[in-house]
Motif scaffolding. Structure first.
Motif, PDB file in Angstrom:
ATOM      1  N   ASP A 146      -7.513  12.846  -6.673  1.00 29.56           N
ATOM      2  CA  ASP A 146      -6.559  12.712  -6.296  1.00 29.56           C
ATOM      3  C   ASP A 146      -6.138  11.333  -6.115  1.00 29.56           C
ATOM      4  O   ASP A 146      -5.161  10.760  -6.477  1.00 29.56           O
ATOM      5  CB  ASP A 146      -6.249  13.517  -4.778  1.00 29.56           C
ATOM      6  CG  ASP A 146      -4.791  13.260  -4.251  1.00 29.56           C
ATOM      7  OD1 ASP A 146      -3.964  13.921  -5.110  1.00 29.56           O
ATOM      8  OD2 ASP A 146      -4.902  12.709  -3.188  1.00 29.56           O
TER       9      ASP A 146
ATOM     10  N   MET B 114      -5.750   9.994  -9.561  1.00 30.31           N
ATOM     11  CA  MET B 114      -4.478  10.183 -10.251  1.00 30.31           C
ATOM     12  C   MET B 114      -3.237   9.491  -9.744  1.00 30.31           C
ATOM     13  O   MET B 114      -2.320   9.048 -10.420  1.00 30.31           O
ATOM     14  CB  MET B 114      -4.477  11.682 -10.267  1.00 30.31           C
ATOM     15  CG  MET B 114      -5.247  12.410 -10.884  1.00 30.31           C
ATOM     16  SD  MET B 114      -5.219  12.228 -12.656  1.00 30.31           S
ATOM     17  CE  MET B 114      -3.660  13.264 -12.977  1.00 30.31           C
ATOM     18  N   ARG B 115      -3.421   9.150  -8.292  1.00 25.69           N
ATOM     19  CA  ARG B 115      -2.189   8.730  -7.748  1.00 25.69           C
ATOM     20  C   ARG B 115      -2.136   7.254  -7.914  1.00 25.69           C
ATOM     21  O   ARG B 115      -0.976   6.653  -8.422  1.00 25.69           O
ATOM     22  CB  ARG B 115      -2.474   8.833  -6.197  1.00 25.69           C
ATOM     23  CG  ARG B 115      -1.247   8.298  -5.450  1.00 25.69           C
ATOM     24  CD  ARG B 115      -1.618   8.461  -3.766  1.00 25.69           C
ATOM     25  NE  ARG B 115      -2.151   9.593  -3.567  1.00 25.69           N
ATOM     26  CZ  ARG B 115      -1.634  10.600  -2.676  1.00 25.69           C
ATOM     27  NH1 ARG B 115      -0.574  10.270  -1.951  1.00 25.69           N
ATOM     28  NH2 ARG B 115      -2.166  11.752  -2.462  1.00 25.69           N
ATOM     29  N   HIS B 116      -3.026   6.485  -8.251  1.00 21.64           N
ATOM     30  CA  HIS B 116      -3.048   5.110  -8.528  1.00 21.64           C
ATOM     31  C   HIS B 116      -2.942   4.823  -9.942  1.00 21.64           C
ATOM     32  O   HIS B 116      -2.271   3.744 -10.092  1.00 21.64           O
ATOM     33  CB  HIS B 116      -4.305   4.398  -7.614  1.00 21.64           C
ATOM     34  CG  HIS B 116      -4.356   4.336  -6.446  1.00 21.64           C
ATOM     35  ND1 HIS B 116      -3.312   3.909  -5.640  1.00 21.64           N
ATOM     36  CD2 HIS B 116      -5.107   4.785  -5.400  1.00 21.64           C
ATOM     37  CE1 HIS B 116      -3.514   3.962  -4.418  1.00 21.64           C
ATOM     38  NE2 HIS B 116      -4.450   4.541  -4.106  1.00 21.64           N
ATOM     39  N   VAL B 117      -3.556   5.553 -10.733  1.00 26.27           N
ATOM     40  CA  VAL B 117      -3.429   5.163 -12.233  1.00 26.27           C
ATOM     41  C   VAL B 117      -2.141   5.720 -12.691  1.00 26.27           C
ATOM     42  O   VAL B 117      -1.577   5.077 -13.616  1.00 26.27           O
ATOM     43  CB  VAL B 117      -4.956   5.823 -12.753  1.00 26.27           C
ATOM     44  CG1 VAL B 117      -4.768   5.845 -14.310  1.00 26.27           C
ATOM     45  CG2 VAL B 117      -6.046   5.088 -12.469  1.00 26.27           C
ATOM     46  N   PHE B 118      -1.884   6.915 -12.522  1.00 24.11           N
ATOM     47  CA  PHE B 118      -0.670   7.733 -13.317  1.00 24.11           C
ATOM     48  C   PHE B 118       0.212   7.864 -12.403  1.00 24.11           C
ATOM     49  O   PHE B 118       1.508   8.418 -12.569  1.00 24.11           O
ATOM     50  CB  PHE B 118      -1.383   8.955 -13.688  1.00 24.11           C
ATOM     51  CG  PHE B 118      -2.259   9.090 -14.551  1.00 24.11           C
ATOM     52  CD1 PHE B 118      -2.065   8.487 -16.014  1.00 24.11           C
ATOM     53  CD2 PHE B 118      -3.651   9.581 -14.315  1.00 24.11           C
ATOM     54  CE1 PHE B 118      -2.966   8.424 -16.627  1.00 24.11           C
ATOM     55  CE2 PHE B 118      -4.600   9.303 -15.338  1.00 24.11           C
ATOM     56  CZ  PHE B 118      -4.161   8.761 -16.721  1.00 24.11           C
ATOM     57  N   GLY B 119       0.375   7.485 -11.087  1.00 24.02           N
ATOM     58  CA  GLY B 119       1.495   7.656  -9.989  1.00 24.02           C
ATOM     59  C   GLY B 119       1.700   9.109  -9.636  1.00 24.02           C
ATOM     60  O   GLY B 119       2.789   9.275  -9.052  1.00 24.02           O
ATOM     61  N   GLN B 120       0.809   9.854  -9.808  1.00 28.98           N
ATOM     62  CA  GLN B 120       0.901  11.537  -9.732  1.00 28.98           C
ATOM     63  C   GLN B 120      -0.282  12.132  -9.116  1.00 28.98           C
ATOM     64  O   GLN B 120      -1.224  12.184  -9.611  1.00 28.98           O
ATOM     65  CB  GLN B 120       1.329  12.105 -11.102  1.00 28.98           C
ATOM     66  CG  GLN B 120       1.826  13.370 -10.909  1.00 28.98           C
ATOM     67  CD  GLN B 120       3.149  13.815 -10.200  1.00 28.98           C
ATOM     68  OE1 GLN B 120       4.016  12.834 -10.406  1.00 28.98           O
ATOM     69  NE2 GLN B 120       3.117  14.865  -9.401  1.00 28.98           N
TER      70      GLN B 120
END
Length: 169
Positions: A33, A36-42
């Motif tokens: 999580d 995904m939040r930091h690399v893809f913004g999601q």
């Protein structure tokens, strides 16, 4: 009685594996999580709900039986540690009954709550998705019920003066 002790020991060990698996899955999901939040913004959808309602509940309540089997629950002995060994032994044995009663009450009440959650189809809304959370409610009566059985078995060993064949620590 020894067979029952072995079966309960096996069940306590099995539930502790389940709790360990929940902790490992929680670490993987939270790490993914964050990635995904930091690399893809999601972020991963439902992480907070799944961690809160599944992983943490399973990790906290399912291994109660193993802690009881290993006599690893917190205990404070201000006065009794000064008593003779024999008196300490009997006090510990007698106190297994109220402990079993409390554990049985916890089992019963959490079992009722789990079935209430099933009957209403307990779920959490996360964004546009709905996550069913009622299955995790059965972790509480599972852990408490198994702990109750282990306490009662320990009381039976106390009353009969017998000892388990093997040390379960």
């Amino acid at each position: 009685m020894q067979t029952l002790a072995r079966l309960l020991s096996l069940a306590a060990s099995g539930t502790s594996v389940l709790a360990g698996l929940a902790v490992a899955l929680m670490m993987v999901q939270v790490t993914l999580d964050v990635f995904m939040r930091h690399v893809f913004g999601q972020p991963l959808m439902g992480t907070l709900t799944i961690v809160s309602y599944y992983y943490m509940v399973i990790a906290a309540f399912v291994p109660l039986a193993l802690a009881e089997q290993r006599n690893a629950h917190i205990s404070v002995e201000f006065v009794t540690e000064r008593f003779p060994e024999q008196v300490q032994h009997h006090l510990a044995g007698i106190m297994l009954l109220p402990a079993a009663a409390v554990a049985a009450l916890l089992t019963w009440r959490t079992w009722e709550a789990a079935w209430r959650a099933v009957s209403i189809g307990a779920s959490q809304t996360n964004g546009s998705s709905k996550i069913i959370v009622w299955p995790a409610t059965f972790a509480l009566p599972l852990g408490a019920g198994l702990m109750t059985l282990i306490i009662l078995l320990r009381f039976a060993f106390y009353v009969t003066g017998r000892k388990p064949e093997e040390d379960n620590t």
